[in-house]
Design an enzyme around this catalytic site. Structure first.
Site, PDB file in Angstrom:
ATOM      1  N   CYS A 124       0.842  -1.215   0.000  1.00 47.81           N
ATOM      2  CA  CYS A 124       0.000   0.000   0.000  1.00 47.81           C
ATOM      3  C   CYS A 124       0.868   1.252   0.000  1.00 47.81           C
ATOM      4  CB  CYS A 124      -0.937   0.021   1.205  1.00 47.81           C
ATOM      5  SG  CYS A 124      -0.118  -0.075   2.802  1.00 47.81           S
ATOM      6  N   HIS A 178      -1.807   0.474   7.607  1.00 47.21           N
ATOM      7  CA  HIS A 178      -2.295   0.466   6.223  1.00 47.21           C
ATOM      8  C   HIS A 178      -2.485   1.887   5.721  1.00 47.21           C
ATOM      9  CE1 HIS A 178      -4.137  -1.165   2.676  1.00 47.21           C
ATOM     10  NE2 HIS A 178      -5.389  -0.892   2.997  1.00 47.21           N
TER      11      HIS A 178
END
Length: 445
Positions: free
Chosen positions: A51, A287
């Site tokens: 990510c 994340h």
């Protein structure tokens, strides 16, 4: 394996990582840029880790799609449009990483000829056709492994942007293959220059990808967002015990907000918090996702009071909400306010009537910028992107639409649930309330 490749591996994965860097961590990063079947312009992320590259690419892709494209229906993208969008986005990020805009760009690719032989020997069966081998080699991460993959990469240099754009388009299939994300990351790093990156990172011994958990560092995120691999998110540079700590030096095109600020671990400066376009990377503990809107009024030029708040806070690095009165003159000069000694003394007495030797932010803003609220609309449509299927509603990677209401004060009548995404956005809009079209709030993880 070339010396340059070894340096690159050390920068990204760390010195002790090579032999055993857990192939698991490496495999998590081996994916291409793949579009969701459920949302034509959304990239999918298969596992945790990449990510740090995929979210910034998604953010810049949205910038291109929403603010430079003439498409009437921005959520419908044909394969040809996906190709054009992705390639333009990759070029934009490479261009911003190019040091001093010297016009020297690098693309890292895979030595496919060698790969064909290697893969055939690894799998133990001869290749029946080059097409078949190319397909199998793109899927053969476990067989290739960390060391062998790095022995098979090569660098190409380009002296002009048009040349680079042609090459990025020519290599479109490579960006979608199993190593596309890593090959693009390496292209950005070599375009920037390994030494230049080491000079910007606070601790050059810290790898860009955590060898234990596989997360990208803040330096890596900042490099992709701003072209500079600095380790901090505040505005400008700071000094700490004689050491210069580098921060962000100009307004970013795409912003950054983090739950870590809501938890008081850091403070994001206004160059990242108030970007040129209404698109923000949103960080949780583990994340990165993307929050965005189509309303440019959200990123209207700074109001004088917002500029004053930002300048004041640069003299208050610990976010105490006050500065020593000895710094009042510096703040007023930085804001082009009257700063002759007599007036400064008058203001010190007015802003610090008890003689405590400090100037509070609130009274300072009220004195010089009264009745100036924050600019921007009170209600606007927002979207949230999370590349992980399992984190999405119905396990489909799609944008979640919602309505945000921003007030200048807390209104109990409008109060919505306290969620991680709301807490994160409150670092930018303290009194934001969110109403999503789905049954649950989008996940930051």
């Amino acid at each position: 394996m070339s010396e340059l490749t070894k340096e690159l591996m050390e920068l990204v994965w760390g010195t002790k990582s090579s032999p055993g860097l857990s192939d698991t961590i490496f495999c998590r990063w081996t994916q291409g840029f793949v579009f969701s079947e459920s949302e034509g312009s959304a990239l999918e992320q298969f596992e945790g880790g990449p990510c740090a590259v995929i979210a910034p690419v998604q953010a810049f892709l949205l910038k291109k799609l929403l603010f430079s494209s003439e498409k009437s229906s921005w959520r419908d993208c044909s394969e040809e449009e996906q190709k054009e969008l992705l390639c333009h986005t990759l070029c934009d990020i490479l261009e911003s990483a190019c040091c001093d805009h010297s016009g020297s760009y690098c693309l890292v690719s895979w030595l496919r000829g060698k790969t064909t032989e290697e893969t055939a020997s690894i799998s133990g069966s001869p290749a029946e056709s080059s097409c078949q081998v190319e397909h199998s080699s793109a899927l053969a991460v476990e067989e290739l492994g960390f060391e062998r993959f790095h022995a098979l990469i090569q660098k190409r240099s380009f002296r002009s942007l048009p040349e680079l754009k042609d090459a990025v388009l020519d290599q479109y299939s490579m960006w979608g293959n199993k190593f596309g994300v890593l090959l693009f990351l390496y292209s950005v790093l070599l375009t920037k220059g390994i030494e230049n990156i080491k000079n910007e990172i606070e601790d050059a011994s810290e790898p860009l990808i955590d060898p234990v958990y596989g997360h990208g560092s803040q330096s890596l995120i900042n490099l992709l967002l701003t072209g500079h691999a600095v380790s901090n998110v505040w505005d400008g540079d700071r000094e700490c015990s004689g050491m210069k700590l580098l921060g962000i030096h100009e307004q970013a095109a795409v912003g950054f907000l983090t739950l870590m600020e809501a938890l008081r671990y850091c403070k994001v400066g206004s160059y990242l918090k108030s970007p040129k376009f209404p698109i923000w990377i949103v960080g949780s503990e583990t994340h990165l996702t993307v929050f965005f809107a189509k309303d440019m009024a959200l990123v209207a030029p700074e109001a004088p009071s917002e500029q004053a708040r930002r300048v004041f806070q640069t003299y208050d690095p610990e976010d105490n909400g006050f500065i020593p009165d000895s710094l009042l003159e510096d703040v007023m000069k930085a804001l082009d306010l009257v700063s002759d000694p007599e007036y400064i003394n008058l203001m010190k007495n007015k802003l610090d009537p008890e003689g405590l030797g400090i100037i509070l932010l609130g009274p300072f803003l009220q004195e010089f910028f009264p009745d100036q609220g924050s600019s921007g609309p009170e209600s606007f449509t927002v979207y949230h992107y999370n590349g992980l299927k399992q984190s999405n509603y119905n396990e489909k990677v799609m944008y979640v639409e919602g309505t945000a209401v921003v007030m200048g004060f807390e209104d109990p009548m409008l109060q919505t649930d306290d969620t991680p995404i709301k807490r994160c956005l409150q670092t930018k809009w303290p009194y934001i309330e969110l109403l999503w079209t789905t049954d649950r709030s989008p996940s930051l993880n």
